[in-house]
Design an enzyme around this catalytic site. Structure first.
Site, PDB file in Angstrom:
ATOM      1  N   SER A 248     -14.754 -16.843 -92.852  1.00  0.00           N
ATOM      2  CA  SER A 248     -14.843 -15.517 -93.486  1.00  0.00           C
ATOM      3  C   SER A 248     -16.280 -15.188 -93.856  1.00  0.00           C
ATOM      4  O   SER A 248     -16.753 -14.059 -93.645  1.00  0.00           O
ATOM      5  CB  SER A 248     -13.978 -15.484 -94.750  1.00  0.00           C
ATOM      6  OG  SER A 248     -12.623 -15.646 -94.424  1.00  0.00           O
TER       7      SER A 248
ATOM      8  N   ARG B  63     -18.947 -12.238 -92.137  1.00  0.00           N
ATOM      9  CA  ARG B  63     -19.575 -11.237 -92.998  1.00  0.00           C
ATOM     10  C   ARG B  63     -21.100 -11.351 -92.958  1.00  0.00           C
ATOM     11  O   ARG B  63     -21.802 -10.349 -93.103  1.00  0.00           O
ATOM     12  CB  ARG B  63     -19.030 -11.367 -94.425  1.00  0.00           C
ATOM     13  CG  ARG B  63     -17.578 -10.842 -94.531  1.00  0.00           C
ATOM     14  CD  ARG B  63     -16.887 -11.420 -95.744  1.00  0.00           C
ATOM     15  NE  ARG B  63     -15.559 -10.851 -96.006  1.00  0.00           N
ATOM     16  CZ  ARG B  63     -14.428 -11.225 -95.403  1.00  0.00           C
ATOM     17  NH1 ARG B  63     -14.453 -12.136 -94.443  1.00  0.00           N
ATOM     18  NH2 ARG B  63     -13.266 -10.666 -95.734  1.00  0.00           N
TER      19      ARG B  63
ATOM     20  N   SER C 168      -4.335  -8.120 -98.969  1.00  0.00           N
ATOM     21  CA  SER C 168      -5.089  -8.471 -97.765  1.00  0.00           C
ATOM     22  C   SER C 168      -6.585  -8.245 -97.962  1.00  0.00           C
ATOM     23  O   SER C 168      -7.032  -7.121 -98.211  1.00  0.00           O
ATOM     24  CB  SER C 168      -4.599  -7.638 -96.580  1.00  0.00           C
ATOM     25  OG  SER C 168      -5.532  -7.716 -95.518  1.00  0.00           O
TER      26      SER C 168
ATOM     27  N   ASP D 298      -4.069 -19.199 -95.472  1.00  0.00           N
ATOM     28  CA  ASP D 298      -4.298 -19.827 -94.163  1.00  0.00           C
ATOM     29  C   ASP D 298      -3.904 -21.307 -94.133  1.00  0.00           C
ATOM     30  O   ASP D 298      -3.965 -21.942 -93.077  1.00  0.00           O
ATOM     31  CB  ASP D 298      -5.776 -19.699 -93.775  1.00  0.00           C
ATOM     32  CG  ASP D 298      -6.155 -18.246 -93.481  1.00  0.00           C
ATOM     33  OD1 ASP D 298      -5.259 -17.460 -93.113  1.00  0.00           O
ATOM     34  OD2 ASP D 298      -7.340 -17.901 -93.631  1.00  0.00           O
TER      35      ASP D 298
ATOM     36  N   LYS E  92       0.372 -13.680 -88.608  1.00  0.00           N
ATOM     37  CA  LYS E  92      -0.937 -14.318 -88.404  1.00  0.00           C
ATOM     38  C   LYS E  92      -1.131 -14.540 -86.896  1.00  0.00           C
ATOM     39  O   LYS E  92      -0.477 -13.897 -86.085  1.00  0.00           O
ATOM     40  CB  LYS E  92      -1.019 -15.609 -89.218  1.00  0.00           C
ATOM     41  CG  LYS E  92      -1.036 -15.359 -90.730  1.00  0.00           C
ATOM     42  CD  LYS E  92      -2.310 -14.654 -91.159  1.00  0.00           C
ATOM     43  CE  LYS E  92      -2.356 -14.365 -92.639  1.00  0.00           C
ATOM     44  NZ  LYS E  92      -3.493 -13.498 -92.998  1.00  0.00           N
TER      45      LYS E  92
ATOM     46  N   ARG F 102       3.781 -17.960 -88.171  1.00  0.00           N
ATOM     47  CA  ARG F 102       3.584 -19.335 -88.663  1.00  0.00           C
ATOM     48  C   ARG F 102       4.813 -19.913 -89.363  1.00  0.00           C
ATOM     49  O   ARG F 102       4.906 -21.126 -89.527  1.00  0.00           O
ATOM     50  CB  ARG F 102       2.350 -19.402 -89.572  1.00  0.00           C
ATOM     51  CG  ARG F 102       1.071 -19.261 -88.766  1.00  0.00           C
ATOM     52  CD  ARG F 102      -0.188 -19.358 -89.597  1.00  0.00           C
ATOM     53  NE  ARG F 102      -1.346 -19.379 -88.709  1.00  0.00           N
ATOM     54  CZ  ARG F 102      -2.589 -19.147 -89.088  1.00  0.00           C
ATOM     55  NH1 ARG F 102      -2.854 -18.874 -90.347  1.00  0.00           N
ATOM     56  NH2 ARG F 102      -3.574 -19.193 -88.206  1.00  0.00           N
TER      57      ARG F 102
ATOM     58  N   ARG G 225      -4.465 -23.142 -86.230  1.00  0.00           N
ATOM     59  CA  ARG G 225      -4.077 -23.889 -87.435  1.00  0.00           C
ATOM     60  C   ARG G 225      -2.769 -24.656 -87.233  1.00  0.00           C
ATOM     61  O   ARG G 225      -2.534 -25.687 -87.861  1.00  0.00           O
ATOM     62  CB  ARG G 225      -4.006 -22.962 -88.640  1.00  0.00           C
ATOM     63  CG  ARG G 225      -5.358 -22.316 -88.943  1.00  0.00           C
ATOM     64  CD  ARG G 225      -5.499 -21.821 -90.354  1.00  0.00           C
ATOM     65  NE  ARG G 225      -6.608 -20.880 -90.460  1.00  0.00           N
ATOM     66  CZ  ARG G 225      -7.893 -21.225 -90.570  1.00  0.00           C
ATOM     67  NH1 ARG G 225      -8.235 -22.493 -90.595  1.00  0.00           N
ATOM     68  NH2 ARG G 225      -8.832 -20.302 -90.653  1.00  0.00           N
TER      69      ARG G 225
END
Ligand code: S3P
Length: 442
Positions: free
Chosen positions: A27, A31, A172, A320, A347, A351, A392
């Protein structure tokens, strides 16, 4: 047609011991490229995650005329052109598997003077985009999607955006960040209320670039008219990557790991809280600050985990980490119950379903529910599971090998490269017997 697929094979047993620094936070890495590109001056990033998702973000900004050097050993240099320095890309911007790139760019591109098209792989093309296109349209953006509200996103330039207040229906960070990015270009003030705290890297990093962002309780707001000034960013290790080893060291007999320089932003530490509630032995050592984010070294030792009911307020803070937390639950004594996590269904894969299917194949008593799962801890057998191209899921089932009685084979693992390209090598060096094989299938 022939294509390549990556299969992981994990030998049962073993333990995890030693010290490791997992790669940079995904993340924060995304950014750093976005804000570095919009800043005036040269931004230098270290610890950048060289995973496919973040490389998609780099390529998108390069395609919009930004000069970006690297990544070389986690170092990236971005020559920002200011808030109005982006140029029309010559082609569609292909974002691979990366939901963060697509949702955040949708906001940013809605405020530009040029048209753009965002596309992604099969998984990203199935993911819901209405959650960003609805509020962006309310701001005046013009975006075309498929009938189902999915990508490709055709974003029309020269829309005069107006600031709105938006009460987010889902917790979110991607939606929040998308709207804050659009807010940089909207007339007046843009504000977002979050129903529960979500990761706040956007707010922290904008502040680090000298752009004012206001937070009053659960409302975050921004006004246009400011500017971003280049700065240096030291990206902490990704707690979401560290989580695989936190669970691994907890469930393996004799596990003892020191995970270094891990980001412990309180909007990300749900996995630590949940594991501690389950009885994990986790110590946070040497807490400090790096690039506007709190970091620490995390020591994890083996322990007998207990089943729990996961507090719903921790769900967005560990969103996550549930694939590997389900593995922890499978190794715990008694029942673990997760509710309030319907977001897991949208996701990179569903999941809830994919993990429940895999766990059952491995002999674990797991029952999916619309918004979570009930897992009864017990022995893990071996077998072959499908990751459905979800990074993941692939890594979570690799960790399950530490407690399996027979080998585990995991299909469709190439996307581990999106967030943790060094996973296999690092896991091997810490004691997991996992091998990656590239196969050609027709
Ligand atoms: C992310 C936010 C989360 C997370 C994703 C990265 C981000 O998604 O699942 O991996 O960088 O903002 P949501 O905000 O949609 O929950």
């Amino acid at each position: 047609m022939q294509h390549h697929t990556v299969t992981f094979r994990v030998r049962p047993g073993g333990t995890l011991k030693g010290e490791a620094r997992v790669p940079g936070d995904k993340s924060v890495s995304h950014r750093s490229i976005m804000f570095g590109s919009l800043a005036e001056g040269t931004t230098r990033v270290s610890g950048f995650l060289e995973g496919e998702d973040c490389l998609s973000t780099i390529r998108a900004f390069q395609a919009m005329g930004v000069t970006i050097e690297g990544p070389v050993e986690g170092r990236v240099t971005i020559h920002g052109g200011g808030l109005h320095g982006l140029k029309a890309p010559a082609e569609e911007l292909y974002l691979g598997n990366s939901g963060t790139s697509m949702r955040l760019l949708a906001g940013l591109l809605s405020g530009q003077s040029f048209d753009s098209v965002l596309t992604g792989d099969a998984s990203l093309s199935r993911r819901p985009m209405k959650r960003v296109t609805d509020p962006l349209r309310a701001m005046g953006a013009r975006i075309d999607t498929t009938e189902r509200g999915t990508s490709p996103l055709h974003i029309h330039g020269d829309s005069r955006l107006k600031g709105i207040h938006y009460d987010m229906p889902v917790a979110s960070a991607q939606v929040k960040s998308c709207l804050l990015l659009a807010g940089l270009y909207a007339e007046g003030k843009t504000s977002v209320r979050e129903p529960a705290p979500t990761r706040d890297h956007t707010e922290r990093m904008l502040t680090g670039f000298g752009y004012p962002v206001e937070r009053k309780e659960d409302v975050i707001s921004i006004e246009s008219g400011g500017k971003l000034t280049a700065c240096n960013i030291d990206v902490p290790s990704d707690i979401s990557s560290a989580a695989f080893f936190m669970v691994g060291a907890s469930i393996a007999a004799g596990g003892d790991l020191l995970l270094k320089h891990v980001g412990i932003n309180p909007t990300r530490t749900g996995v630590i809280d949940i594991l501690k509630l389950m009885g994990a032995k986790i110590d946070i050592l040497n807490p400090r600050e790096a690039g506007g984010e709190p970091v620490a070294d995390i020591r994890v030792r083996s322990s007998q985990l207990q089943g729990i009911t996961i507090p719903e307020e921790l769900v967005p803070l560990a969103i996550d980490e549930f694939p590997v937390l389900f593995i922890a639950a499978a190794c715990a004594e008694g029942e673990t119950r997760l509710t309030g996590a319907e977001e897991l269904r949208v996701k990179e894969s569903d999941r809830i379903q994919v993990m429940a299917d895999g766990l059952r194949l491995l002999g674990v008593n797991a029952t999916p529910t619309p918004d979570g799962m009930v897992v009864h801890g017990g022995p893990i057998a071996g077998g072959t599971v499908e990751s459905h191209g979800d990074h993941r899921i692939a890594m979570a089932f690799s960790i399950a090998g530490l407690r399996a009685s027979k080998p585990i084979t995991i299909h469709d693992c190439a996307n581990v490269n999106t967030s943790f390209p060094t996973f296999v090598a690092l896991a091997q060096s810490l004691g997991l017997t996992v091998e990656s094989a590239e196969e050609t299938v027709s």
